[in-house]
Write a protein that holds these residues in place. Structure first.
Motif, PDB file in Angstrom:
ATOM      1  N   PHE A 121       0.838  -1.193   0.000  1.00 38.39           N
ATOM      2  CA  PHE A 121       0.000   0.000   0.000  1.00 38.39           C
ATOM      3  C   PHE A 121       0.881   1.254   0.000  1.00 38.39           C
ATOM      4  O   PHE A 121       1.787   1.381   0.825  1.00 38.39           O
ATOM      5  N   THR A 122       0.600   2.171  -0.908  1.00 34.84           N
ATOM      6  CA  THR A 122       1.242   3.488  -0.885  1.00 34.84           C
ATOM      7  C   THR A 122       0.200   4.480  -0.370  1.00 34.84           C
ATOM      8  O   THR A 122      -0.856   4.666  -1.001  1.00 34.84           O
ATOM      9  N   LEU A 123       0.472   5.081   0.773  1.00 34.89           N
ATOM     10  CA  LEU A 123      -0.464   5.973   1.447  1.00 34.89           C
ATOM     11  C   LEU A 123       0.023   7.416   1.369  1.00 34.89           C
ATOM     12  O   LEU A 123       1.234   7.676   1.365  1.00 34.89           O
ATOM     13  N   ARG A 124      -0.926   8.346   1.340  1.00 35.00           N
ATOM     14  CA  ARG A 124      -0.564   9.769   1.310  1.00 35.00           C
ATOM     15  C   ARG A 124      -1.392  10.518   2.351  1.00 35.00           C
ATOM     16  O   ARG A 124      -2.581  10.247   2.529  1.00 35.00           O
ATOM     17  N   ILE A 125      -0.722  11.475   3.006  1.00 35.95           N
ATOM     18  CA  ILE A 125      -1.405  12.373   3.941  1.00 35.95           C
ATOM     19  C   ILE A 125      -1.164  13.800   3.484  1.00 35.95           C
ATOM     20  O   ILE A 125      -0.007  14.218   3.299  1.00 35.95           O
ATOM     21  N   ASP A 126      -2.228  14.570   3.305  1.00 37.57           N
ATOM     22  CA  ASP A 126      -2.149  15.988   2.967  1.00 37.57           C
ATOM     23  C   ASP A 126      -2.487  16.797   4.222  1.00 37.57           C
ATOM     24  O   ASP A 126      -3.509  16.532   4.881  1.00 37.57           O
ATOM     25  N   ASN A 127      -1.649  17.774   4.522  1.00 38.67           N
ATOM     26  CA  ASN A 127      -1.831  18.578   5.723  1.00 38.67           C
ATOM     27  C   ASN A 127      -2.278  19.992   5.365  1.00 38.67           C
ATOM     28  O   ASN A 127      -1.524  20.771   4.791  1.00 38.67           O
ATOM     29  N   SER A 171       2.419  17.522   1.728  1.00 38.85           N
ATOM     30  CA  SER A 171       1.921  16.146   1.742  1.00 38.85           C
ATOM     31  C   SER A 171       3.107  15.192   1.837  1.00 38.85           C
ATOM     32  O   SER A 171       4.245  15.558   1.497  1.00 38.85           O
ATOM     33  N   ALA A 172       2.835  13.989   2.304  1.00 39.16           N
ATOM     34  CA  ALA A 172       3.894  12.982   2.448  1.00 39.16           C
ATOM     35  C   ALA A 172       3.315  11.612   2.141  1.00 39.16           C
ATOM     36  O   ALA A 172       2.105  11.375   2.294  1.00 39.16           O
ATOM     37  N   GLU A 173       4.199  10.707   1.681  1.00 41.27           N
ATOM     38  CA  GLU A 173       3.769   9.350   1.355  1.00 41.27           C
ATOM     39  C   GLU A 173       4.554   8.318   2.181  1.00 41.27           C
ATOM     40  O   GLU A 173       5.711   8.556   2.556  1.00 41.27           O
ATOM     41  N   GLY A 174       3.902   7.201   2.439  1.00 36.43           N
ATOM     42  CA  GLY A 174       4.533   6.080   3.121  1.00 36.43           C
ATOM     43  C   GLY A 174       4.115   4.787   2.448  1.00 36.43           C
ATOM     44  O   GLY A 174       2.992   4.685   1.919  1.00 36.43           O
ATOM     45  N   VAL A 175       4.998   3.801   2.444  1.00 36.84           N
ATOM     46  CA  VAL A 175       4.711   2.522   1.792  1.00 36.84           C
ATOM     47  C   VAL A 175       4.715   1.417   2.856  1.00 36.84           C
ATOM     48  O   VAL A 175       5.675   1.281   3.622  1.00 36.84           O
ATOM     49  N   TYR A 176       3.643   0.616   2.865  1.00 33.78           N
ATOM     50  CA  TYR A 176       3.482  -0.447   3.857  1.00 33.78           C
ATOM     51  C   TYR A 176       3.097  -1.747   3.142  1.00 33.78           C
ATOM     52  O   TYR A 176       2.318  -1.729   2.183  1.00 33.78           O
ATOM     53  N   VAL A 177       3.646  -2.853   3.614  1.00 34.96           N
ATOM     54  CA  VAL A 177       3.417  -4.158   3.001  1.00 34.96           C
ATOM     55  C   VAL A 177       2.812  -5.088   4.046  1.00 34.96           C
ATOM     56  O   VAL A 177       3.308  -5.175   5.185  1.00 34.96           O
ATOM     57  N   TYR A 178       1.759  -5.804   3.664  1.00 34.52           N
ATOM     58  CA  TYR A 178       1.092  -6.723   4.587  1.00 34.52           C
ATOM     59  C   TYR A 178       0.864  -8.071   3.910  1.00 34.52           C
ATOM     60  O   TYR A 178       0.480  -8.143   2.741  1.00 34.52           O
ATOM     61  N   ASN A 179       1.101  -9.109   4.686  1.00 40.12           N
ATOM     62  CA  ASN A 179       0.897 -10.467   4.205  1.00 40.12           C
ATOM     63  C   ASN A 179      -0.606 -10.756   4.191  1.00 40.12           C
ATOM     64  O   ASN A 179      -1.212 -10.972   5.244  1.00 40.12           O
TER      65      ASN A 179
END
Length: 208
Positions: A121-127, A171-179
Motif C-alpha cells: 500500500f502506498t499511502l498519502r497524507i495531505d496537511n 503532503s507525504a507518502e509512506g509505503v506499507y506491506v502486509y501479508n
C-alpha cells in the motif's frame, strides 16, 4: 642440749608453716572478694531476648482486570470507513488516501515475518490543518475479514514508513506491506492513526 635444739627447730618450723597458712588464707579471701558471686552475676545478666511477635496482616485485594478497549471505544476513535479507492477527510485539515495498491511477493527479513503473497500500500497524507504533524507518531495497520484479524506487516519489498515532520500545506507518502492471501483480499481494513485521541482514518473493501 640436743633436745633443746631439736625443740627450737620444731618451733621455728611450726611458725613458718603457720605463717604460710595465714598468707594462703589472706590470699584466698582477697581473690573471693575480687570475683563477683555467681548468683549475682546470673541475676544481673540480661535474660534471653524474647522473640518479637509476628503480626499477620491481611493480604491486599487483587486488582480487578480491566478489559481492553475495542476499536470503537472513545479511547480509540475512528472516522467512518471509506472505500480503499476514496480519500478520507477528518474535517480538521488532514486528508489521507491510498494512492496505490499492488500485489507483491512478501519477503521474510526478520523474526515474525512470513514470506508469501502480500499487498503493498502506498499511502498519502495531505496537511491543511494550519500546524505541523509529527509523522513519527503515525501507526498503520491492516486487518482481514469482518472480525478484523490483524495482517502481518512486512518491510519488503519496498516498505518505507512515514517519517519526519509534515508541515502545513505539504503532503507525504509512506509505503506499507502486509501479508494478505489472495482469497482474503475482498474484505480488508486499513487504518491510519496519526495522533493519540484523534480519530483514525479507516479504509475498508477489496484490495490488491
Amino acid at each position: 642440749m640436743r633436745t633443746d635444739r631439736r625443740r627450737r627447730w620444731v618451733w621455728i618450723a611450726a611458725v613458718v608453716v603457720g605463717a604460710a597458712l595465714i598468707a594462703a588464707v589472706i590470699a584466698f579471701n582477697a581473690m573471693s572478694r575480687a570475683q563477683p558471686d555467681a548468683g549475682s552475676q546470673a541475676s544481673s545478666s540480661p535474660g534471653p531476648s524474647q522473640p518479637t511477635p509476628t503480626v499477620t496482616r491481611p493480604a491486599p485485594p487483587l486488582p480487578t482486570s480491566t478489559p481492553l478497549p475495542s476499536r470503537s471505544s472513545d479511547t480509540m476513535p475512528e472516522l467512518a470507513p471509506v472505500e480503499p479507492t476514496e480519500p478520507s477527510d477528518n474535517d480538521a485539515g488532514l486528508v489521507a488516501e491510498i494512492v496505490k495498491m499492488e500485489a507483491v511477493q512478501g519477503e521474510a527479513v526478520q523474526a515474525g515475518d512470513i514470506a508469501g503473497p502480500a499487498v503493498q500500500f502506498t499511502l498519502r497524507i495531505d496537511n491543511r490543518s494550519g500546524e505541523p504533524v509529527d509523522l513519527g507518531l503515525v501507526a498503520v495497520n491492516a486487518y482481514v475479514g469482518e472480525r478484523r484479524t490483524p495482517a502481518v506487516g512486512l518491510s519488503r519489498p519496498g516498505g518505507a514508513p512515514f517519517e519526519g515532520i509534515l508541515r502545513d500545506g505539504k503532503s507525504a507518502e509512506g509505503v506499507y506491506v502486509y501479508n494478505i492471501p489472495e482469497k482474503q483480499r475482498d474484505d480488508v481494513t486499513v487504518t491510519i492513526d496519526y495522533r493519540a485521541g484523534q480519530p483514525a482514518f479507516v479504509f475498508r473493501g477489496e484490495v490488491g
